[in-house]
Design a protein around this motif. Structure first.
Motif, mmCIF file in Angstrom:
data_model
loop_
_atom_site.group_PDB
_atom_site.id
_atom_site.type_symbol
_atom_site.label_atom_id
_atom_site.label_comp_id
_atom_site.label_asym_id
_atom_site.label_seq_id
_atom_site.Cartn_x
_atom_site.Cartn_y
_atom_site.Cartn_z
ATOM 1 N N ILE A 62 -8.661 11.994 -6.230
ATOM 2 C CA ILE A 62 -8.251 10.559 -6.391
ATOM 3 C C ILE A 62 -7.437 9.987 -5.297
ATOM 4 N N VAL A 63 -6.205 11.729 -5.161
ATOM 5 C CA VAL A 63 -5.747 11.420 -4.916
ATOM 6 C C VAL A 63 -5.496 11.502 -2.666
ATOM 7 N N GLY A 64 -6.794 12.407 -2.910
ATOM 8 C CA GLY A 64 -7.221 13.132 -1.352
ATOM 9 C C GLY A 64 -8.016 11.953 -1.189
ATOM 10 N N GLU A 65 -8.430 11.061 -1.959
ATOM 11 C CA GLU A 65 -9.455 10.302 -1.070
ATOM 12 C C GLU A 65 -8.592 8.608 -0.999
ATOM 13 N N LEU A 66 -7.306 8.803 -1.321
ATOM 14 C CA LEU A 66 -6.085 7.691 -1.426
ATOM 15 C C LEU A 66 -5.482 8.050 -0.140
ATOM 16 N N ARG A 67 -5.471 9.653 0.209
ATOM 17 C CA ARG A 67 -4.893 9.875 1.518
ATOM 18 C C ARG A 67 -5.907 9.150 2.059
ATOM 19 N N SER A 68 -7.058 9.731 2.390
ATOM 20 C CA SER A 68 -8.165 9.686 3.686
ATOM 21 C C SER A 68 -8.236 7.751 3.838
ATOM 22 N N ALA A 69 -7.990 7.705 3.017
ATOM 23 C CA ALA A 69 -7.978 5.927 3.293
ATOM 24 C C ALA A 69 -6.988 5.376 3.952
ATOM 25 N N LEU A 70 -5.825 5.910 3.691
ATOM 26 C CA LEU A 70 -4.578 5.156 4.519
ATOM 27 C C LEU A 70 -4.815 5.954 5.903
ATOM 28 N N GLN A 71 -5.178 6.978 6.144
ATOM 29 C CA GLN A 71 -5.042 7.659 6.905
ATOM 30 C C GLN A 71 -6.747 6.620 8.240
ATOM 31 N N GLN A 72 -7.712 6.674 7.451
ATOM 32 C CA GLN A 72 -9.000 6.055 8.551
ATOM 33 C C GLN A 72 -7.992 4.908 8.300
ATOM 34 N N ALA A 73 -7.200 3.762 7.459
ATOM 35 C CA ALA A 73 -7.050 2.082 7.865
ATOM 36 C C ALA A 73 -6.346 2.528 9.165
ATOM 37 N N GLY A 74 -5.513 3.843 10.086
ATOM 38 C CA GLY A 74 -4.164 3.653 10.424
ATOM 39 C C GLY A 74 -3.067 3.148 9.922
ATOM 40 N N ILE A 75 -2.300 3.660 8.556
ATOM 41 C CA ILE A 75 -1.456 3.661 7.835
ATOM 42 C C ILE A 75 -0.387 4.466 7.417
ATOM 43 N N PRO A 76 0.525 4.917 8.559
ATOM 44 C CA PRO A 76 1.371 5.864 8.418
ATOM 45 C C PRO A 76 2.415 6.114 7.203
ATOM 46 N N GLY A 77 2.926 6.895 6.585
ATOM 47 C CA GLY A 77 3.436 7.035 5.564
ATOM 48 C C GLY A 77 4.498 6.611 6.600
ATOM 49 N N PRO A 78 6.217 7.833 5.819
ATOM 50 C CA PRO A 78 6.085 7.636 4.692
ATOM 51 C C PRO A 78 6.272 6.163 3.756
ATOM 52 N N TYR A 79 5.085 6.315 2.373
ATOM 53 C CA TYR A 79 5.088 5.600 1.891
ATOM 54 C C TYR A 79 5.511 5.538 -0.266
ATOM 55 N N THR A 80 6.481 4.584 -0.229
ATOM 56 C CA THR A 80 6.513 4.574 -1.729
ATOM 57 C C THR A 80 5.357 3.830 -2.657
#
Length: 328
Positions: free
Chosen positions: A119-137
């Motif tokens: 689940i966390v791996g999919e979340l990270r991948s989705a953020l990366q694919q969407a071009g949304i860089p961290g850091p995140y809250t």
């Protein structure tokens, strides 16, 4: 004579079974057709990204301030819609992102196990694919608190703060000496069978946010009922509940880093165990080693963001403003 009566009753029972089966087939077929039509008629609000060969929905609002990633509680059928009032408030000062996990909202379903790592791996991948860089809250509700803890421990450089709305933490089971609840496997038939659609029609209030009138728009309510008919207790949600014990065991040694700012909102619950334990004492225990933290107790129920979205947004904004932003 008795034999004839016996065969007569068997014939009646057979006809009843065939009739019920025919009705179920019609309902399931109609539900499937309606779902396909609705997907075309009501497209996703955000963008689709590909994760493990499936489509995952990512919705973003706001362009300035911190990047807040909102994670839903277990079984919240339409996360973007559920969070919308809080999302709109936060987006005035922040870039707010809702990644709808597989089996939720407009995202596809998957056959991948619903382990915390996946689940966390999919979340990270989705953020990366969407071009949304961290850091995140990470702003989590309920069971997604476990995923936030895991994310922050495994990828600490990517997380600058955590905000939790009555979040589940892996230490709760041992603290309260409780068992991990599961969702029966047969519940995964509710959505594809059309029962969920029927239920949202007959008694919609059971599936809608319990909030003041006007908090959620008519369009939001209509879409929430529709997406609940698609997703209610689907196989991904049932599998996520099934993996909950595994996910708790995988994270029970993980705690909040002393340097990670954490703010938690929890409802005021009168229930206290014989040895004086409550949800408040539990959170206080988990936060005692966190240098920058805040625990806010509000009147309400588990979905505090339904009724306290403005206060939660104000408190989160104030909390983040008081903590130094981590550079990109």
């Amino acid at each position: 004579m008795k034999t004839k009566k016996k065969f007569k009753w068997l014939k009646i029972i057979r006809n009843i079974i065939l009739f019920v089966a025919a009705v179920l087939l019609i309902v399931m077929s109609g539900n499937g057709i309606m779902t396909m039509y609705e997907h075309k008629q009501y497209p996703a609000w955000g963008q689709y990204v590909e994760v493990k060969g499936k489509k995952m929905h990512v919705y973003t609002k706001g362009t300035k301030g911190r990047t807040i990633v909102m994670l839903p509680g277990l079984g919240t059928a339409a996360p973007v819609l559920d969070y919308e009032p809080l999302l709109n408030e936060l987006a005035q000062q922040n870039k707010v992102v809702v990644v709808e996990p597989f089996g939720y909202g407009w995202s596809d379903q998957t056959n991948a196990k619903r382990t915390v790592d996946n689940i966390v791996g999919e979340l990270r991948s989705a953020l990366q694919q969407a071009g949304i860089p961290g850091p995140y809250t990470l702003l989590s509700h309920s069971a997604s608190g476990i995923y936030s803890v895991y994310y922050a421990n495994k990828y600490p450089d990517e997380i600058e703060a955590i905000a939790g709305i009555d979040i589940t933490l892996p230490q709760a089971v041992e603290y309260f000496k409780e068992s991990v609840p599961e969702i029966p496997a047969y519940m995964s038939l509710i959505a594809p069978s059309g029962i969920a659609r029927l239920a949202t029609f007959i008694n919609p209030s059971d599936f809608l946010p319990k909030a003041d009138e006007g908090t959620y728009s008519d369009e939001n309510i209509k879409l929430t009922k529709m997406i609940t008919a698609w997703n209610a207790y689907n196989k991904d949600v049932v599998n996520e509940a099934k993996e909950m014990e595994h996910n708790i065991n995988a994270t029970k040694e993980m705690t909040f880093s002393p340097n990670l700012p954490v703010i938690i909102f929890t409802p005021k619950i009168d229930k206290v165990t014989e040895d004086g334990k409550s949800n408040i004492t539990f959170y206080e225990e988990q936060l005692k080693n966190v240098r920058t933290h805040q625990l806010i107790v509000l009147k309400g129920h588990h979905y505090l963001h339904w009724t306290h979205y403005k206060k939660i947004a104000d408190d989160v904004n104030a909390f983040l403003s008081a903590t130094p932003a981590r550079p990109l």
